[in-house]
Design a protein around this motif. Sequence first.
Motif, PDB file in Angstrom:
ATOM      1  N   SER A  66      -4.874  -7.875   2.958  1.00 23.05           N
ATOM      2  CA  SER A  66      -6.168  -8.504   2.506  1.00 23.05           C
ATOM      3  C   SER A  66      -7.034  -8.067   1.255  1.00 23.05           C
ATOM      4  CB  SER A  66      -7.014  -8.564   3.627  1.00 23.05           C
ATOM      5  OG  SER A  66      -6.518  -9.322   4.958  1.00 23.05           O
ATOM      6  N   TYR A  67      -7.072  -6.698   1.184  1.00 25.34           N
ATOM      7  CA  TYR A  67      -7.935  -6.145   0.208  1.00 25.34           C
ATOM      8  C   TYR A  67      -7.137  -5.270  -0.741  1.00 25.34           C
ATOM      9  CZ  TYR A  67     -11.489  -7.776   3.465  1.00 25.34           C
ATOM     10  OH  TYR A  67     -12.210  -8.522   4.257  1.00 25.34           O
ATOM     11  N   GLY A  68      -6.016  -4.825  -0.378  1.00 23.51           N
ATOM     12  CA  GLY A  68      -5.226  -3.789  -1.275  1.00 23.51           C
ATOM     13  C   GLY A  68      -5.512  -2.355  -1.033  1.00 23.51           C
ATOM     14  N   GLU A  69      -6.371  -1.872  -0.274  1.00 15.88           N
ATOM     15  CA  GLU A  69      -6.860  -0.586  -0.173  1.00 15.88           C
ATOM     16  C   GLU A  69      -5.555   0.149   0.567  1.00 15.88           C
ATOM     17  OE1 GLU A  69     -10.383  -0.015   2.186  1.00 15.88           O
ATOM     18  OE2 GLU A  69     -11.300  -1.762   1.348  1.00 15.88           O
ATOM     19  N   ILE A  70      -5.252   1.421   0.230  1.00 23.30           N
ATOM     20  CA  ILE A  70      -4.254   2.069   0.374  1.00 23.30           C
ATOM     21  C   ILE A  70      -4.700   3.346   1.393  1.00 23.30           C
ATOM     22  CG2 ILE A  70      -2.723   1.723  -1.554  1.00 23.30           C
ATOM     23  CD1 ILE A  70      -3.749   4.469  -2.614  1.00 23.30           C
ATOM     24  N   TRP A  83      -5.884   6.530   8.027  1.00 19.07           N
ATOM     25  CA  TRP A  83      -4.592   5.890   7.803  1.00 19.07           C
ATOM     26  C   TRP A  83      -4.649   6.030   6.173  1.00 19.07           C
ATOM     27  CZ3 TRP A  83      -4.812   1.547   4.588  1.00 19.07           C
ATOM     28  CH2 TRP A  83      -6.003   0.971   4.494  1.00 19.07           C
ATOM     29  N   ASP A  84      -3.268   5.995   5.618  1.00 20.78           N
ATOM     30  CA  ASP A  84      -2.879   5.917   4.359  1.00 20.78           C
ATOM     31  C   ASP A  84      -1.568   5.252   4.119  1.00 20.78           C
ATOM     32  OD1 ASP A  84      -1.063   7.853   4.442  1.00 20.78           O
ATOM     33  OD2 ASP A  84      -2.573   9.532   3.991  1.00 20.78           O
ATOM     34  N   TYR A  85      -1.324   4.590   2.870  1.00 20.14           N
ATOM     35  CA  TYR A  85      -0.207   3.823   2.615  1.00 20.14           C
ATOM     36  C   TYR A  85       0.321   4.231   1.306  1.00 20.14           C
ATOM     37  CZ  TYR A  85       3.099   0.170   1.589  1.00 20.14           C
ATOM     38  OH  TYR A  85       4.101  -0.749   1.320  1.00 20.14           O
TER      39      TYR A  85
END
Length: 106
Positions: A66-70, A83-85
Amino acid sequence: MVKEGWFSLDEKGLSWAETMLSLLIIFMLFGTLLPTMQKMQQTLDDKQLRASAFETLHEAAKIIKSYGEIQGERTVNGVIFSWDYHSELCVRYKNYRSLQETICLE
């Protein structure tokens, strides 16, 4: 000696040896069941933390889409799930023994 039913009226109660034997049996039962109960509680705590970690993975995937946060954090019952991506989505948290746990999805 007058008998009525399964007991007699002139009995004085349990002897000291009978009382000690009864207490010994009770203590042995609790002594064997307590470690089992503690192990079951630890297993349940581990499973609850893993379930919360997978819920965090799900929520993180929705936030990424939805927001592109990583990266982000989520707190559940006083436990912080970070969490992280990057190349894969990972959640890190400390279990009840204060050991770092990591769950990753590709």
